[in-house]
Design an enzyme around this catalytic site. Sequence first.
Site, PDB file in Angstrom:
ATOM      1  N   GLU A 110      -1.770   8.034  -3.915  1.00  0.00           N
ATOM      2  CA  GLU A 110      -2.044   7.687  -5.309  1.00  0.00           C
ATOM      3  C   GLU A 110      -3.482   8.051  -5.684  1.00  0.00           C
ATOM      4  O   GLU A 110      -4.340   8.071  -4.808  1.00  0.00           O
ATOM      5  CB  GLU A 110      -1.780   6.187  -5.545  1.00  0.00           C
ATOM      6  CG  GLU A 110      -2.701   5.264  -4.787  1.00  0.00           C
ATOM      7  CD  GLU A 110      -2.334   3.787  -4.936  1.00  0.00           C
ATOM      8  OE1 GLU A 110      -1.159   3.433  -4.783  1.00  0.00           O
ATOM      9  OE2 GLU A 110      -3.270   3.001  -5.207  1.00  0.00           O
ATOM     10  N   HIS A 139      -0.595   0.534  -9.631  1.00  0.00           N
ATOM     11  CA  HIS A 139      -1.410  -0.340  -8.759  1.00  0.00           C
ATOM     12  C   HIS A 139      -2.117  -1.435  -9.556  1.00  0.00           C
ATOM     13  O   HIS A 139      -3.357  -1.512  -9.584  1.00  0.00           O
ATOM     14  CB  HIS A 139      -2.425   0.502  -7.967  1.00  0.00           C
ATOM     15  CG  HIS A 139      -2.866  -0.169  -6.692  1.00  0.00           C
ATOM     16  ND1 HIS A 139      -3.237   0.523  -5.579  1.00  0.00           N
ATOM     17  CD2 HIS A 139      -2.984  -1.482  -6.357  1.00  0.00           C
ATOM     18  CE1 HIS A 139      -3.590  -0.323  -4.618  1.00  0.00           C
ATOM     19  NE2 HIS A 139      -3.433  -1.561  -5.075  1.00  0.00           N
ATOM     20  N   ARG A 179       0.857  -1.189   0.000  1.00  0.00           N
ATOM     21  CA  ARG A 179       0.000   0.000   0.000  1.00  0.00           C
ATOM     22  C   ARG A 179       0.886   1.230   0.000  1.00  0.00           C
ATOM     23  O   ARG A 179       1.982   1.201   0.573  1.00  0.00           O
ATOM     24  CB  ARG A 179      -0.844   0.066   1.279  1.00  0.00           C
ATOM     25  CG  ARG A 179      -2.190  -0.614   1.199  1.00  0.00           C
ATOM     26  CD  ARG A 179      -3.167   0.109   0.270  1.00  0.00           C
ATOM     27  NE  ARG A 179      -4.424  -0.605   0.150  1.00  0.00           N
ATOM     28  CZ  ARG A 179      -4.656  -1.626  -0.664  1.00  0.00           C
ATOM     29  NH1 ARG A 179      -3.716  -2.064  -1.465  1.00  0.00           N
ATOM     30  NH2 ARG A 179      -5.839  -2.207  -0.709  1.00  0.00           N
TER      31      ARG A 179
END
Length: 335
Positions: free
Chosen positions: A273, A291, A244
């Site tokens: 993000e 991601h 993360r």
Amino acid sequence: MSTTDSRPRILVTRAIFPEVAQRLSEHFDVESNTADDDWSRGELLHRLQDKTGALTFGLERIDADLLARCPHLKICANMTVGYNNFDLDAMRVAGVLGTNAPDVLTETTADFGFALLMATARRVTESEHFLRAGKWTRWQYEMFSGAEVHGSRLGIIGMGRIGQAIARRAAFGFGMQVVYHNRSRLDATLEADCRASYLSKEELLKTADHVMLVVPYSKESHHTIAAAELALMKSTATLINIARGGIVDDGALAAALREKRIAAAGLDVFEGEPRVHPDLLTVPNVVLTPHIASATPGTRRAMAMLAVDNLIGYLIDGRAVTPLNADGLVARAAA
Ligand code: 8YV
């Protein structure tokens, strides 16, 4: 009265596979963000306030304020394994169930962790950019030489299901020596199964050739890797984050990369993000991906279907498949 009036109302906060939407609509009245717009907090609240359930994507902050304003809400089903968008304490107090989507993404995500490790250690994107820029004019014996992967030492921080799947790839596929750090040590059988040995975080950082982060995000894991930890790592080491954003202090990492205090990094997740720390965009020795660790159609579909199973399981059959806070939960009464 229409036959659908009594059906639970579900909000799907992002665009999703048509067959997933179709399955939902067989059981629920569904409002979907088919345009895949980035809803503001206000828009999310507005759309959620009359809903019984939500299919969420790990992005929507579900906290006390939102729960108070959405009195009908009974369940939020993340289609992600991570659930740091849920304030589970507030959800328990409000009687709202949270569910996640574990297991179905484990192997795909571990594959990607390895892809990022390989690309980073062997400088795949950096050398490709060089070639595409027309800079490759002759062979040189040291050109883009990278770090050895096979036979090296991999340190995994966070030894849950995905960490274990990475350990197995490393030990059995690449003959790596695997060390790990985790909140709690695995039992001996599982350690043997992954051929992994337990180390303190400090010892792991000092001795690993490659460090892979697979730890869930929480207040405690915030900046697990910051300047002090980077300073412990070997100058030849690589750092991979598929966990993360916020687990790594991205600014400190960019500085360490620029000053070659570590060799390279591979990042699939970023603090804040989809914004990326601007300093990371200007250092060459980092591989950056948006991601995508779980992004194959089969896996993403399975994740979404598991979220749907949770919504149907809880709202129609009375039992969710992968609940996070079911223990002692006093469910909200029908509003
Ligand atoms: C998701 C993930 O695709 O499941 C998770 O926790 O990180 C990814 O697999 C991503 O979170 C979507 O936002």
